[in-house]
Scaffold this motif. Structure first.
Motif, short mmCIF file in Angstrom:
data_model
loop_
_atom_site.label_atom_id
_atom_site.label_comp_id
_atom_site.label_asym_id
_atom_site.label_seq_id
_atom_site.Cartn_x
_atom_site.Cartn_y
_atom_site.Cartn_z
N SER A 205 72.76 42.82 31.54
CA SER A 205 73.09 42.28 32.95
C SER A 205 74.34 41.81 33.04
O SER A 205 75.20 42.04 34.02
CB SER A 205 72.01 41.32 33.26
N GLN A 206 74.73 40.95 32.06
CA GLN A 206 76.14 40.49 32.02
C GLN A 206 77.17 41.49 31.94
O GLN A 206 78.21 41.24 32.78
CB GLN A 206 76.44 39.48 31.01
N SER B 166 58.55 29.99 26.85
CA SER B 166 59.37 30.72 25.87
C SER B 166 58.41 30.73 24.60
O SER B 166 57.38 29.91 24.75
CB SER B 166 60.64 29.87 25.75
N ARG C 272 61.56 41.18 29.79
CA ARG C 272 62.25 40.00 30.62
C ARG C 272 63.51 40.03 30.68
O ARG C 272 64.16 40.25 29.60
CB ARG C 272 61.40 38.73 29.91
N PRO C 273 64.12 39.39 31.78
CA PRO C 273 65.72 39.53 31.88
C PRO C 273 66.10 38.49 30.97
O PRO C 273 67.60 38.54 30.88
CB PRO C 273 66.03 39.27 33.27
N ASP C 274 65.39 37.45 30.48
CA ASP C 274 66.14 36.53 29.76
C ASP C 274 66.15 36.88 28.21
O ASP C 274 66.69 36.05 27.32
CB ASP C 274 65.42 35.11 30.04
N PHE C 275 65.58 37.87 27.74
CA PHE C 275 65.66 38.31 26.51
C PHE C 275 67.01 38.86 26.15
O PHE C 275 67.85 39.11 27.19
CB PHE C 275 64.53 39.58 26.18
N LYS D 294 58.20 33.50 33.15
CA LYS D 294 59.41 33.18 32.91
C LYS D 294 60.01 31.89 32.68
O LYS D 294 61.18 31.71 32.46
CB LYS D 294 60.38 33.99 33.91
N THR D 295 58.89 30.78 32.65
CA THR D 295 59.41 29.48 32.43
C THR D 295 58.80 29.18 31.15
O THR D 295 59.40 28.20 30.58
CB THR D 295 58.87 28.66 33.48
N SER E 75 69.72 40.35 29.01
CA SER E 75 70.50 39.38 29.61
C SER E 75 72.03 39.91 29.15
O SER E 75 72.95 40.04 29.87
CB SER E 75 70.52 38.14 28.49
#
Length: 109
Positions: free
Chosen positions: A96-97, A37, A86-89, A34-35, A93
């Motif tokens: 989640s918000q 990209s 992944r939660p940063d996709f 997750k670090t 995201s």
């Protein structure tokens, strides 16, 4: 894809050919911590027949682009929605918000 791009280059020399590929062409290990990209220069390592055929089509389209001057873009599309995304996709995201906003009764994000 190759034959279609060849035909397009014959009929419309100034056309831009867009090919829907897949993010599965990248190594499954890429981004697992997750670090990292993804980018166009990230290493590819297709692990399935589907991913391999998409990657080979991209390579064939690069060839026709160079030989015939056709402008080509390959869009490496990722899974839009999946429980292991992944939660940063993007969609994960946004979800989640929205969930956090609902829990906190926020009126905007």
């Amino acid at each position: 894809a190759y034959e279609m791009a060849y035909l397009v280059s014959s009929l419309k020399p100034n056309a831009h050919f867009i090919f829907p590929s897949t993010g599965l062409v990248y190594s499954p290990d890429l981004g697992s911590d997750k670090t990292q990209s993804f980018s166009e220069i990230s290493p590819v390592d297709p692990k399935s027949l589907y991913a391999l055929t998409k990657y080979l089509a991209e390579e064939a389209l690069k060839n026709i682009s160079q030989r015939r001057g056709l402008s080509v873009t390959a869009l490496r599309i990722f899974t839009h929605v999946h429980k292991s995304q992944r939660p940063d996709f993007f969609l994960a995201s946004v979800y989640s918000q929205l969930k956090n906003a609902e829990e906190e009764k926020k009126t905007h994000i």
